[in-house]
Design a protein around this motif. Structure first.
Motif, short mmCIF file in Angstrom:
data_model
loop_
_atom_site.label_atom_id
_atom_site.label_comp_id
_atom_site.label_asym_id
_atom_site.label_seq_id
_atom_site.Cartn_x
_atom_site.Cartn_y
_atom_site.Cartn_z
N SER A 144 47.64 84.01 25.43
CA SER A 144 47.83 82.70 26.03
C SER A 144 49.30 82.28 26.09
CB SER A 144 47.05 81.65 25.23
OG SER A 144 47.40 80.35 25.63
N GLU A 145 49.63 81.53 27.15
CA GLU A 145 50.96 80.96 27.28
C GLU A 145 51.26 79.97 26.15
OE1 GLU A 145 53.11 78.46 30.80
OE2 GLU A 145 52.23 80.40 31.26
N ALA A 146 50.20 79.47 25.52
CA ALA A 146 50.39 78.57 24.39
C ALA A 146 51.17 79.24 23.26
CB ALA A 146 49.04 78.10 23.86
N VAL A 147 51.13 80.56 23.18
CA VAL A 147 51.89 81.28 22.16
C VAL A 147 53.38 81.09 22.39
CG1 VAL A 147 52.37 83.56 21.16
CG2 VAL A 147 50.03 82.97 21.84
N ARG A 148 53.80 81.21 23.66
CA ARG A 148 55.21 80.93 23.97
C ARG A 148 55.52 79.44 23.81
NH1 ARG A 148 55.61 82.47 29.48
NH2 ARG A 148 53.44 83.14 29.44
N GLY A 149 54.50 78.61 24.06
CA GLY A 149 54.69 77.19 23.86
C GLY A 149 54.98 76.83 22.42
N GLU A 150 54.52 77.67 21.48
CA GLU A 150 54.78 77.44 20.05
C GLU A 150 56.03 78.15 19.57
OE1 GLU A 150 53.11 75.25 18.16
OE2 GLU A 150 52.14 74.75 20.06
N GLY A 151 56.78 78.77 20.52
CA GLY A 151 58.07 79.33 20.14
C GLY A 151 58.25 80.82 20.31
N ALA A 152 57.19 81.56 20.63
CA ALA A 152 57.31 83.01 20.81
C ALA A 152 58.24 83.33 21.98
CB ALA A 152 55.94 83.64 21.03
N ILE A 153 58.96 84.44 21.88
CA ILE A 153 59.88 84.83 22.95
C ILE A 153 59.64 86.28 23.37
CG2 ILE A 153 61.67 83.19 22.27
CD1 ILE A 153 63.13 85.49 20.88
N LEU A 154 59.99 86.56 24.62
CA LEU A 154 59.85 87.90 25.15
C LEU A 154 61.10 88.71 24.85
CD1 LEU A 154 58.27 86.72 28.49
CD2 LEU A 154 57.14 88.25 26.86
N VAL A 155 60.92 89.92 24.32
CA VAL A 155 62.05 90.76 23.95
C VAL A 155 61.78 92.20 24.36
CG1 VAL A 155 62.68 89.31 21.98
CG2 VAL A 155 61.10 91.23 21.64
N THR A 156 62.86 92.98 24.48
CA THR A 156 62.73 94.41 24.69
C THR A 156 62.62 95.10 23.33
OG1 THR A 156 65.13 94.60 24.74
CG2 THR A 156 63.99 94.39 26.86
N GLU A 157 62.47 96.40 23.35
CA GLU A 157 62.27 97.14 22.10
C GLU A 157 63.48 97.00 21.17
OE1 GLU A 157 59.69 101.00 20.99
OE2 GLU A 157 60.61 100.87 22.97
N ASP A 158 64.67 96.84 21.75
CA ASP A 158 65.87 96.71 20.92
C ASP A 158 66.19 95.25 20.59
OD1 ASP A 158 66.72 95.75 23.35
OD2 ASP A 158 68.29 97.25 23.66
N GLY A 159 65.27 94.32 20.93
CA GLY A 159 65.43 92.93 20.54
C GLY A 159 66.14 92.05 21.56
N VAL B 151 58.23 95.76 26.96
CA VAL B 151 58.45 94.35 26.67
C VAL B 151 57.43 93.89 25.62
CG1 VAL B 151 58.48 92.00 27.62
CG2 VAL B 151 59.38 93.92 28.97
N TYR B 152 57.90 93.08 24.67
CA TYR B 152 57.06 92.60 23.59
C TYR B 152 57.15 91.08 23.50
CZ TYR B 152 57.27 97.49 22.13
OH TYR B 152 57.20 98.85 22.10
N LEU B 153 56.10 90.48 22.98
CA LEU B 153 56.13 89.06 22.66
C LEU B 153 56.38 88.95 21.16
CD1 LEU B 153 55.76 86.29 23.99
CD2 LEU B 153 53.36 86.37 23.34
N ASP B 154 57.55 88.41 20.83
CA ASP B 154 57.93 88.25 19.42
C ASP B 154 57.30 86.96 18.89
OD1 ASP B 154 59.10 87.95 16.96
OD2 ASP B 154 61.17 88.08 17.67
N ILE B 155 56.34 87.11 17.96
CA ILE B 155 55.62 85.96 17.41
C ILE B 155 56.01 85.68 15.96
CG2 ILE B 155 53.64 86.33 18.92
CD1 ILE B 155 52.20 87.59 16.46
N SER B 156 57.09 86.32 15.50
CA SER B 156 57.44 86.26 14.08
C SER B 156 57.77 84.85 13.60
CB SER B 156 58.64 87.19 13.80
OG SER B 156 59.76 86.80 14.58
N MET B 157 58.16 83.98 14.51
CA MET B 157 58.55 82.62 14.12
C MET B 157 57.36 81.65 14.02
SD MET B 157 58.50 83.20 17.42
CE MET B 157 60.08 84.03 17.63
N ILE B 158 56.16 82.09 14.40
CA ILE B 158 54.99 81.20 14.39
C ILE B 158 54.26 81.31 13.05
CG2 ILE B 158 52.81 80.61 15.51
CD1 ILE B 158 53.89 81.79 18.09
#
Length: 517
Positions: free
Chosen positions: A241-256, A289-296
């Motif tokens: 869900s886009e709500a994941v990005r709404g809570e702060g997740a960001i899109l990153v490549t493998e190298d961050g 491409v990855y969704l970084d959810i580490s901050m949630i």
């Protein structure tokens, strides 16, 4: 023969809301080709967008909807959506539906892409659609007739008016049902693409039904691709869900590297078409491409459905990175209707994703889809409850009588062949040569013949494939005609918007097929 006041084809939120507000006054029958729970509404994770906080107002929601829709929206439809939405939300709450609240009992509001304010209501974390559908089904028990696993083959037309439906069961048994009003609420067509967030049953059947019956179809080129489908072993296996990005997740490549950092002012919460194309470009360059959810914090509690999806595919959410890819998500076009659900065929109505009021323009704003079903479902119910009146919205389509007599002479492709072709040539990024290639491929099966073929002796699988071919041809042909890029329709050979463009409409007459711009 079986009769009803109103027949509704489909079992998602738009269908159920329509039935909910009709059942006390009308005899309602709901038909679905699978189980009643198998719909995009059931799968909807995001939530319902509505102005319910004092900091927000409907003008802001209106602006966000029109900006996301690239100013292709019908202004009246948008005003109705954002003004009536909060009233409908409150009515659902008054009826006993529970949206998520904080420890003080206040509604929890999330934020999603292209929204200026937090205005997304959720239920069960990321299970809003399932909660809403379950609630409505419970309200309708023993009050409407629900017919499962019975596919609608065609709409019955007499003297230019839709008078009911013809169906087929898996056993091959056919039946006709008659009604004063027939409502198409079958959802969109996402599953004609290889990568899709949609239920596997969502293949555009309702739109194909309406087209065969002579209804006007508009804006089929506008397909929204959701940026973040969980990507496992070359397959898109479920929505994040886009709500994941709404809570702060960001899109990153493998190298961050942050994918959206320099692309758009709203970065990861940019409109979906922008994010989807950016991820698509990264993939073409060979980057994962990855969704970084580490901050949630408490991700599993906040997003239980997504967490379970990840676990089922062996993804460790504690690692903080979820592999993603875009997938077909929502159709902004469909059966042309007015804001009360009336189509260009008398007695035929449409609501929800299968319909096109113009409310979404060229690109739907996040979490406006469940809201659309709720608002316009009730409006349609009010029209039907007050008596089925003569349709003043009828256009000049001449094809009115059913003449489906031809035998199927061509060998049909597989579903997978259609899905691959659509993803490759009519997907996130398009151009004339690819669209022409797809158009020629679809037309080898003879679209006029498929529109007039006798479906009675065909299997449900064959009928579904025919519908997929018709829908794929519609999208491709419309995309060829629109020589600009706007919202969900992006062409590398025409990368800018043309302010003078209006819409594409597809009209069928008895004598010919044509796309009119």
């Amino acid at each position: 023969m079986p009769n009803a006041d109103v027949i509704i084809v489909g079992s998602g939120i738009a269908a159920l809301i329509t039935a909910y507000y009709l059942h006390e006054d009308k005899n309602v029958m709901i038909f679905t080709k699978s189980k009643k729970e198998q719909s995009n509404s059931w799968l909807a994770q995001g939530g319902v967008a509505a102005v319910v906080s004092k900091e927000d107002d409907w003008h802001s929601h209106y602006e966000d909807t029109v900006v996301a829709g690239c100013h292709h929206n019908d202004q009246r439809a948008v005003e109705i959506l954002v003004q009536e939405g909060p009233k409908q939300i409150q009515e659902l709450i008054n009826k006993g539906f529970r949206f998520d609240t904080d420890e003080r009992g206040h509604l929890q509001l999330g934020k999603e892409g292209a929204h200026q304010f937090r205005r997304i209501l959720h239920a069960g974390g990321d299970a809003t659609g399932r909660k809403l559908v379950s609630f409505l089904l419970k309200q309708l028990v023993d009050k409407v007739t629900v017919v499962e696993e019975e596919m609608v083959l065609e709409l019955l037309i007499k003297n230019g008016r839709c008078v009911g439906i013809k169906t087929k069961k898996k056993s091959g048994e056919a039946a006709c049902y008659y009604a004063s009003a027939t409502v198409i609420a079958t959802g969109g067509c996402g599953s004609i693409y290889a990568f899709s967030s949609n239920a596997s049953t969502v293949t555009g059947d309702g739109i194909a039904l309406a087209y065969r019956a002579g209804a006007e179809i508009v804006d089929m080129e506008f397909i929204q691709f959701h940026p973040t489908m969980l990507y496992i072993n070359g397959k898109a296996v479920g929505l994040i869900s886009e709500a994941v990005r709404g809570e702060g997740a960001i899109l990153v490549t493998e190298d961050g590297r942050k994918v959206m950092e320099s692309i758009h002012p709203q970065k990861d919460l940019a409109p979906r078409d922008v994010v989807a194309r950016t991820i698509h470009d990264e993939v073409l360059q060979g980057n994962n491409v990855y969704l970084d959810i580490s901050m949630i914090a408490n991700f599993s509690h906040r997003f239980p459905t997504i967490s379970q999806l990840c676990r089922s595919y062996g993804i460790d959410i504690e690692s903080g990175k979820l592999p993603v890819v875009p997938g077909a998500h929502f159709l902004m076009g469909g059966i042309k209707t007015d804001v009360n659900g009336r189509t260009s065929v008398a007695g035929l109505y449409a609501v929800g994703e299968a319909a096109c009021t113009g409310v979404h323009g060229a690109n739907r704003l996040a979490s406006n889809s469940l809201l659309e079903g709720i608002v316009f479902g009730k409006r349609l119910a009010e029209i039907l409850r007050n008596g089925v009146q003569e349709n003043h919205f009828v256009e000049t389509c001449k094809y009115t009588e059913n003449h489906f007599m031809k035998k199927l002479t061509k060998t049909l492709p597989s579903k997978q062949q259609i899905q691959t072709r659509m993803m490759q040539y009519v997907g996130i990024v398009r151009n004339e040569s690819g669209l022409e290639c797809a158009k020629q491929w679809f037309e080898q099966f003879s679209i006029p013949d498929l529109l007039s073929v006798d479906l009675n002796e065909l299997t449900i699988e064959e009928i579904t494939i025919i519908n997929m071919i018709i829908i794929g041809w519609m999208i491709t042909t419309s995309a060829l005609k629109r020589t600009e890029s706007r919202g969900g329709h992006y062409r590398t050979d025409y990368p800018s918007m043309d302010k003078n463009w209006k819409g594409t409409r597809i009209v069928r007459t008895k004598e010919e097929l044509f796309v009119n711009v």
